[in-house]
Design a protein around this motif. Structure first.
Motif, short mmCIF file in Angstrom:
data_model
loop_
_atom_site.label_atom_id
_atom_site.label_comp_id
_atom_site.label_asym_id
_atom_site.label_seq_id
_atom_site.Cartn_x
_atom_site.Cartn_y
_atom_site.Cartn_z
N ASN A 1 -14.56 6.85 6.82
CA ASN A 1 -13.87 7.20 5.58
C ASN A 1 -14.20 8.66 5.27
OD1 ASN A 1 -13.33 7.63 2.76
ND2 ASN A 1 -13.30 5.42 2.48
N TRP B 1 -2.31 6.31 -1.38
CA TRP B 1 -3.55 5.56 -1.59
C TRP B 1 -4.44 5.68 -0.36
CZ3 TRP B 1 -7.02 2.12 0.23
CH2 TRP B 1 -7.93 1.57 -0.68
N ARG C 1 -14.38 10.17 2.55
CA ARG C 1 -15.26 10.34 1.39
C ARG C 1 -16.73 10.13 1.80
NH1 ARG C 1 -13.89 6.57 -2.88
NH2 ARG C 1 -12.89 5.29 -1.30
N ILE C 2 -16.96 9.22 2.74
CA ILE C 2 -18.33 9.03 3.25
C ILE C 2 -18.75 10.28 4.03
CG2 ILE C 2 -19.78 7.68 4.83
CD1 ILE C 2 -18.07 5.21 4.17
N GLY D 1 -15.94 -3.66 0.78
CA GLY D 1 -15.83 -2.22 1.01
C GLY D 1 -16.70 -1.36 0.13
N ASN D 2 -16.68 -1.66 -1.18
CA ASN D 2 -17.44 -0.86 -2.13
C ASN D 2 -18.93 -0.85 -1.87
OD1 ASN D 2 -16.79 0.70 -4.36
ND2 ASN D 2 -15.41 -0.92 -5.06
N LEU E 1 -20.24 -7.34 5.85
CA LEU E 1 -19.25 -6.93 6.85
C LEU E 1 -19.39 -7.89 8.02
CD1 LEU E 1 -17.19 -4.91 7.86
CD2 LEU E 1 -18.99 -3.25 8.16
N ALA F 1 -21.81 -2.73 10.62
CA ALA F 1 -22.18 -4.11 10.30
C ALA F 1 -23.57 -4.41 10.84
CB ALA F 1 -21.14 -5.06 10.88
N ARG G 1 -7.97 7.74 -0.49
CA ARG G 1 -9.18 6.90 -0.46
C ARG G 1 -9.92 6.94 0.86
NH1 ARG G 1 -10.16 3.39 -5.02
NH2 ARG G 1 -8.52 3.96 -6.47
N ASN H 1 -10.88 4.29 11.76
CA ASN H 1 -12.22 3.84 12.12
C ASN H 1 -12.13 3.03 13.42
OD1 ASN H 1 -14.68 2.53 12.37
ND2 ASN H 1 -14.79 1.85 10.23
N THR I 1 0.86 -1.19 0.00
CA THR I 1 0.00 0.00 0.00
C THR I 1 0.89 1.24 0.00
OG1 THR I 1 -1.93 1.01 1.06
CG2 THR I 1 -0.21 0.21 2.54
N CYS J 1 -20.60 -0.52 14.41
CA CYS J 1 -20.22 0.90 14.49
C CYS J 1 -21.37 1.79 14.94
CB CYS J 1 -19.72 1.38 13.14
SG CYS J 1 -18.32 0.45 12.55
N ARG K 1 -4.61 -5.81 2.85
CA ARG K 1 -4.50 -4.36 2.70
C ARG K 1 -5.84 -3.67 2.56
NH1 ARG K 1 -2.39 -3.19 -3.50
NH2 ARG K 1 -4.16 -4.15 -4.56
N1 ACO Z 1 -3.58 0.06 -0.78
C1 ACO Z 1 -3.50 0.07 -2.13
N2 ACO Z 1 -4.45 -0.45 -2.93
C2 ACO Z 1 -5.54 -0.97 -2.31
C3 ACO Z 1 -5.69 -1.01 -0.91
C4 ACO Z 1 -4.64 -0.46 -0.14
N3 ACO Z 1 -4.69 -0.43 1.21
N4 ACO Z 1 -6.87 -1.58 -0.60
C5 ACO Z 1 -7.47 -1.90 -1.76
N5 ACO Z 1 -6.66 -1.54 -2.80
C6 ACO Z 1 -6.91 -1.69 -4.23
C7 ACO Z 1 -7.88 -2.77 -4.56
O1 ACO Z 1 -7.25 -4.04 -4.62
C8 ACO Z 1 -8.41 -2.32 -5.90
O2 ACO Z 1 -7.48 -2.69 -6.88
P1 ACO Z 1 -7.99 -3.25 -8.32
O3 ACO Z 1 -8.74 -2.10 -8.92
O4 ACO Z 1 -6.71 -3.58 -8.99
O5 ACO Z 1 -8.86 -4.43 -7.99
C9 ACO Z 1 -8.39 -0.81 -5.81
O6 ACO Z 1 -7.51 -0.50 -4.73
C10 ACO Z 1 -9.75 -0.19 -5.51
O7 ACO Z 1 -10.36 -0.90 -4.43
P2 ACO Z 1 -11.80 -0.51 -3.91
O8 ACO Z 1 -12.19 -1.47 -2.83
O9 ACO Z 1 -12.72 -0.31 -5.06
O10 ACO Z 1 -11.47 0.91 -3.25
P3 ACO Z 1 -12.47 1.95 -2.66
O11 ACO Z 1 -12.25 3.25 -3.31
O12 ACO Z 1 -13.89 1.43 -2.57
O13 ACO Z 1 -11.95 2.10 -1.14
C11 ACO Z 1 -12.54 1.39 1.08
C12 ACO Z 1 -11.98 1.00 -0.27
C13 ACO Z 1 -11.65 2.46 1.68
C14 ACO Z 1 -12.61 0.18 1.99
C15 ACO Z 1 -13.98 1.97 0.90
O14 ACO Z 1 -14.73 1.11 0.08
C16 ACO Z 1 -14.73 2.18 2.19
O15 ACO Z 1 -14.41 3.06 2.97
N6 ACO Z 1 -15.84 1.42 2.42
C17 ACO Z 1 -16.72 1.62 3.56
C18 ACO Z 1 -16.16 1.22 4.88
C19 ACO Z 1 -17.21 1.41 5.95
O16 ACO Z 1 -17.96 2.37 5.96
N7 ACO Z 1 -17.35 0.47 6.87
C20 ACO Z 1 -18.49 0.55 7.76
C21 ACO Z 1 -18.21 0.62 9.12
S1 ACO Z 1 -16.97 -0.49 9.69
C22 ACO Z 1 -17.70 -1.51 10.85
O17 ACO Z 1 -18.87 -1.62 11.05
C23 ACO Z 1 -16.69 -2.38 11.59
#
Ligand code: ACO
Length: 331
Positions: free
Chosen positions: A258, A35, A260-261, A220-221, A193, A318, A39, A286, A31, A115, A154
């Motif tokens: 996040n 990134w 962005r959220i 995540g997405n 989740l 979750a 993100r 988080n 990572t 959460c 990651r």
């Molecule tokens: N470093 C570098 N690259 C990474 C990493 C990292 N740490 N993690 C993922 N990538 C890559 C992926 O493999 C993917 O690569 P690919 O395109 O080659 O497949 C690319 O980055 C994009 O991955 P996405 O998952 O699409 O990235 P996204 O922009 O969606 O960000 C994240 C991911 C940060 C997890 C986001 O989706 C998110 O914040 N989701 C919500 C989390 C949340 O709200 N959780 C709820 C509460 S938690 C709880 O209840 C415990």
């Protein structure tokens, strides 16, 4: 019948000392600081020590909240603990915190709403106070997420941190009146989740350990889209329930999952400047159930809230679970 108002009269938080930076994570998985920051908005998060557990961190936040409230431990009637990383499946972490505090007359209960746990606990505390059942309720949210985070994955390990928050909800005294709370859930999305193993479906075994099934798994997405939609609608319902206008809100304190959220939620509140949407995500990541409570505590310490100012809390996690709570500063 007497009209009782539940109010938050004290808050506290505890963050462990050890800092895990994006640069540290670069050494652990494939990572980059760039990134992670673009993100998620995160720069660093805290990690509990090997002898530091959810109960102990929760007790420290609780003591700070009780001191802030001007009450004593002996006056606490009930302890509600929101966590998805309890010390044990049973007994409850609430009982362990009750023992650590020496809160002899308190009843104790754990709440599992991921959460959104802090808001579920606030809602129960509000109802207990308004019904007249109890006078002083300690709400604790504490997490040792590092204990269920896979530091080889990651896509999740960059997101989570450890920490605790607490508040005392009372029927009397100065504080933040809890005006309305709205909660929701959608079990259809339970697997988005999840910690798959360790419960009765997949008891711990050599296979579950070998398959990394005791760690957080997240789509995540998918979760991202639900998070924005559900928190937006919870905020609207909560504002409507209190019969106020969006313009009446001074601060929004969202779950720190996040940036962005958070920014997407902030866009909804067009009259609020971005600084009025409170953020700790950059420094703590988080912290699940603890996150809203930590942010609320830091907001109260940084700003002198004026009589009548309104704060909107919102969270998502979750379950899926989500919610919002409207607070108003009252003397
Ligand atoms: N470093 C570098 N690259 C990474 C990493 C990292 N740490 N993690 C993922 N990538 C890559 C992926 O493999 C993917 O690569 P690919 O395109 O080659 O497949 C690319 O980055 C994009 O991955 P996405 O998952 O699409 O990235 P996204 O922009 O969606 O960000 C994240 C991911 C940060 C997890 C986001 O989706 C998110 O914040 N989701 C919500 C989390 C949340 O709200 N959780 C709820 C509460 S938690 C709880 O209840 C415990």
């Amino acid at each position: 019948m007497m009209n009782r108002v539940a109010r938050i009269r004290g808050t506290g938080a505890y963050l462990p000392e050890k800092v895990l930076t994006n640069q540290d994570l670069e050494q652990m998985v494939d990572t980059s600081d760039e990134w992670i920051f673009t993100r998620t908005g995160m720069k660093e998060r805290r990690l509990a020590g090997p002898d530091e557990f959810t109960s102990g961190m929760g007790a420290k936040a609780a003591l700070a909240a009780i001191e802030d409230s001007g009450l004593t431990v002996d006056e606490i009637d009930f302890i509600l603990v929101a966590t998805l990383t309890p010390d044990y499946i049973f007994p409850s972490t609430a009982c362990l915190i009750q023992q650590l505090l020496g809160a002899k007359k308190a009843a104790s209960l754990d709440i599992q709403a991921a959460c959104t746990g802090y808001l579920y606990a606030l809602s129960l505390a509000k109802s207990f106070i308004e019904s007249g059942a109890y006078r002083h309720i300690l709400v604790v949210a504490a997490e040792k997420l590092s204990s269920i985070t896979n530091y080889k994955d990651r896509s999740t390990c960059v997101l989570f941190g450890d920490g605790a928050s607490a508040c005392v909800v009372s029927s009397e005294g100065e504080g933040l009146a809890i005006q309305s709370v709205r909660l929701g859930s959608d079990g259809e999305q339970a697997e988005l989740l999840i910690q798959p193993a360790g419960g009765c479906r997949l008891p711990a075994s050599a296979e579950t350990v070998a398959g990394d099934q005791h760690y957080i798994k997240m789509a995540g997405n998918e979760v991202f889209k639900h998070a924005v939609r559900r928190m937006e609608s919870a905020c609207k319902e909560c504002i409507d329930a209190a019969q106020i206008d969006e313009l009446d809100i001074s601060w929004v304190v969202p779950h720190q999952a996040n940036i962005r959220i958070i920014d997407a939620i902030a866009k909804r509140f067009k009259h609020l400047s971005p600084e009025r949407v409170y953020k700790t995500v950059q420094k703590y990541g988080n912290t699940s159930a603890s996150s809203v409570g930590i942010a609320l505590h830091e907001l109260r310490k940084e700003q002198s809230l004026q009589e009548g100012e309104r704060i909107l809390l919102t969270a998502f996690g979750a379950g899926l679970t989500w919610g919002a709570a409207l607070l108003q500063a009252q003397r």
